[in-house]
Design an enzyme around this catalytic site. Structure first.
Site, PDB file in Angstrom:
ATOM      1  N   GLU A  18       0.841  -1.214   0.000  1.00 16.97           N
ATOM      2  CA  GLU A  18       0.000   0.000   0.000  1.00 16.97           C
ATOM      3  C   GLU A  18       0.870   1.256   0.000  1.00 16.97           C
ATOM      4  O   GLU A  18       2.082   1.198   0.168  1.00 16.97           O
ATOM      5  CB  GLU A  18      -0.903   0.022   1.243  1.00 16.97           C
ATOM      6  CG  GLU A  18      -2.307  -0.530   1.017  1.00 16.97           C
ATOM      7  CD  GLU A  18      -3.197   0.400   0.216  1.00 16.97           C
ATOM      8  OE1 GLU A  18      -2.694   1.427  -0.300  1.00 16.97           O
ATOM      9  OE2 GLU A  18      -4.395   0.117   0.087  1.00 16.97           O
ATOM     10  N   ARG A 101      -5.332   1.302  13.067  1.00 14.61           N
ATOM     11  CA  ARG A 101      -4.059   1.634  12.431  1.00 14.61           C
ATOM     12  C   ARG A 101      -4.312   2.656  11.330  1.00 14.61           C
ATOM     13  O   ARG A 101      -5.463   2.891  10.935  1.00 14.61           O
ATOM     14  CB  ARG A 101      -3.415   0.384  11.826  1.00 14.61           C
ATOM     15  CG  ARG A 101      -4.260  -0.266  10.716  1.00 14.61           C
ATOM     16  CD  ARG A 101      -3.449  -1.291   9.956  1.00 14.61           C
ATOM     17  NE  ARG A 101      -4.201  -2.042   8.958  1.00 14.61           N
ATOM     18  CZ  ARG A 101      -4.463  -1.636   7.719  1.00 14.61           C
ATOM     19  NH1 ARG A 101      -4.097  -0.418   7.329  1.00 14.61           N
ATOM     20  NH2 ARG A 101      -5.139  -2.417   6.880  1.00 14.61           N
ATOM     21  N   ASN A 103      -4.267   4.028   7.446  1.00 15.62           N
ATOM     22  CA  ASN A 103      -4.485   3.412   6.143  1.00 15.62           C
ATOM     23  C   ASN A 103      -4.228   4.463   5.074  1.00 15.62           C
ATOM     24  O   ASN A 103      -3.260   5.213   5.162  1.00 15.62           O
ATOM     25  CB  ASN A 103      -5.888   2.796   6.050  1.00 15.62           C
ATOM     26  CG  ASN A 103      -5.983   1.731   4.953  1.00 15.62           C
ATOM     27  OD1 ASN A 103      -5.138   0.842   4.877  1.00 15.62           O
ATOM     28  ND2 ASN A 103      -6.996   1.804   4.111  1.00 15.62           N
ATOM     29  N   ASP A 121      -8.731  -5.318  12.343  1.00 19.04           N
ATOM     30  CA  ASP A 121      -9.557  -6.468  11.949  1.00 19.04           C
ATOM     31  C   ASP A 121     -10.717  -6.054  11.041  1.00 19.04           C
ATOM     32  O   ASP A 121     -11.631  -6.837  10.791  1.00 19.04           O
ATOM     33  CB  ASP A 121     -10.077  -7.200  13.185  1.00 19.04           C
ATOM     34  CG  ASP A 121     -10.986  -6.337  14.057  1.00 19.04           C
ATOM     35  OD1 ASP A 121     -11.253  -5.170  13.692  1.00 19.04           O
ATOM     36  OD2 ASP A 121     -11.430  -6.831  15.120  1.00 19.04           O
ATOM     37  N   ASN A 148     -10.129   4.977   2.317  1.00 16.24           N
ATOM     38  CA  ASN A 148      -9.396   4.791   1.057  1.00 16.24           C
ATOM     39  C   ASN A 148      -9.655   5.928   0.078  1.00 16.24           C
ATOM     40  O   ASN A 148     -10.509   6.796   0.312  1.00 16.24           O
ATOM     41  CB  ASN A 148      -9.797   3.465   0.396  1.00 16.24           C
ATOM     42  CG  ASN A 148      -8.777   2.371   0.646  1.00 16.24           C
ATOM     43  OD1 ASN A 148      -7.570   2.612   0.599  1.00 16.24           O
ATOM     44  ND2 ASN A 148      -9.252   1.168   0.922  1.00 16.24           N
ATOM     45  N   ASP A 199     -10.355   0.975  -3.968  1.00 19.67           N
ATOM     46  CA  ASP A 199      -9.213   1.083  -3.057  1.00 19.67           C
ATOM     47  C   ASP A 199      -8.528   2.427  -3.306  1.00 19.67           C
ATOM     48  O   ASP A 199      -9.196   3.440  -3.459  1.00 19.67           O
ATOM     49  CB  ASP A 199      -8.273  -0.114  -3.245  1.00 19.67           C
ATOM     50  CG  ASP A 199      -7.477  -0.436  -1.978  1.00 19.67           C
ATOM     51  OD1 ASP A 199      -6.914   0.498  -1.372  1.00 19.67           O
ATOM     52  OD2 ASP A 199      -7.412  -1.606  -1.592  1.00 19.67           O
TER      53      ASP A 199
END
Length: 293
Positions: A18, A101, A103, A121, A148, A199
């Protein structure tokens, strides 16, 4: 229509590749294997892929100046010394929340940094999208499952983002001087009836948005009004994020992932996790530098 040529840029296999970002000053592409806490680096001209172990999950990088970078991690924004690789915490983001977290994140043309978070998760609604500018941090959007597609028009008047779980790519007006959203978000692309998920994305000088389709084995290009212009087949199922690369920013690099696949599925998707180059005439642009103070 000119055919796009897709080739392997780095055969280093990421579980969750990523956050690609190209530095024209050093001709280097940086990207991440998020879940393994690794920052990857490779010259566009060739050579080995360098692996920098960060010791925590990280997902995005921005240039501060020739000597420093800003890295979005699971605990916040860290200043990274390019020469030594040393990381120093600058601004905590959800540092006291072990569930989440960082992204998808990207720099606005004014130097502001939009930083997305999500649950490790992928639990529903645990993430947010933040605005960081000259040391100030604000939460822009909450109840995000998978943040995203954060990207901006060249003049900074439009921002795009998605909660991948919704299937809706959103568009919102921005103050070009601050990168703060103005007004209400509107649907730019409704991807719910299409294969795969929205994405990472990036916007070129013509206002065309290039989107990596997770699970759709493709990169799609949309006009400024949301019309699908073309679809480029990818040799992997889970393309994750594009970036403009090269001396003229006229090529695309695209990360990918094998995350979520069992051994049999990985055998059917042998290049999953590698990073690719797409040779196609594209009017790209370099990422702005981030303003931390």
């Amino acid at each position: 229509m000119i055919e796009a040529i897709v080739s392997v840029f780095s055969d280093h296999v990421c579980q969750l590749g990523e956050g690609p970002s190209y530095d024209p000053a050093t001709d280097a592409l940086f990207w991440f294997d998020i879940v393994n806490g690794q920052l990857l680096e490779k010259q566009l001209s060739g050579g080995a892929t360098k692996v920098h172990d960060l010791g925590q999950m990280a997902s995005a990088i921005a240039i501060i100046d020739d000597k420093r970078q800003l890295v979005a991690t699971e605990t916040g924004l860290f200043v990274r010394d390019v020469a030594t690789g040393k990381m120093a915490l600058h601004t905590p983001i959800e540092a006291d929340n072990p569930v989440t977290r960082s992204n998808d994140s990207r720099v606005h043309p004014c130097g502001a940094f939009w930083v997305g978070t999500m649950a490790k998760d992928e639990r529903k609604g645990a993430g947010s999208i933040y605005w960081f500018f000259k040391g100030e941090l604000r939460k822009l959007f909450s109840d995000i499952t998978v943040s995203n597609s954060i990207c901006f028009s060249e003049n900074g008047t439009i921002a795009y983002y998605t909660d991948t779980a919704t299937g809706l790519l959103m568009r919102i007006a921005c103050d070009p001087s601050t990168g703060l959203p103005v007004g209400e978000s509107k649907v730019f692309v409704d991807h719910r009836s299409s294969k795969g998920y929205v994405d990472g994305s990036v916007v070129d000088r013509d206002g065309v948005l290039w989107n990596a389709v997770w699970g759709g084995k493709a990169v799609k290009a949309y006009s400024p009004d949301g019309t699908l212009l073309r679809e480029i087949p990818m040799p992997v199922t889970q393309a994750s994020c594009p970036a403009f690369v090269g001396a003229k920013a006229d090529r695309l690099a695209v990360t990918s992932a094998w995350k979520g696949k069992d051994d049999k599925q990985r055998q059917l998707d042998p290049q999953a996790g590698m990073t690719f180059l797409i040779d196609i005439p594209v009017n790209g642009r370099f990422e702005p530098r981030v303003l931390i103070a």
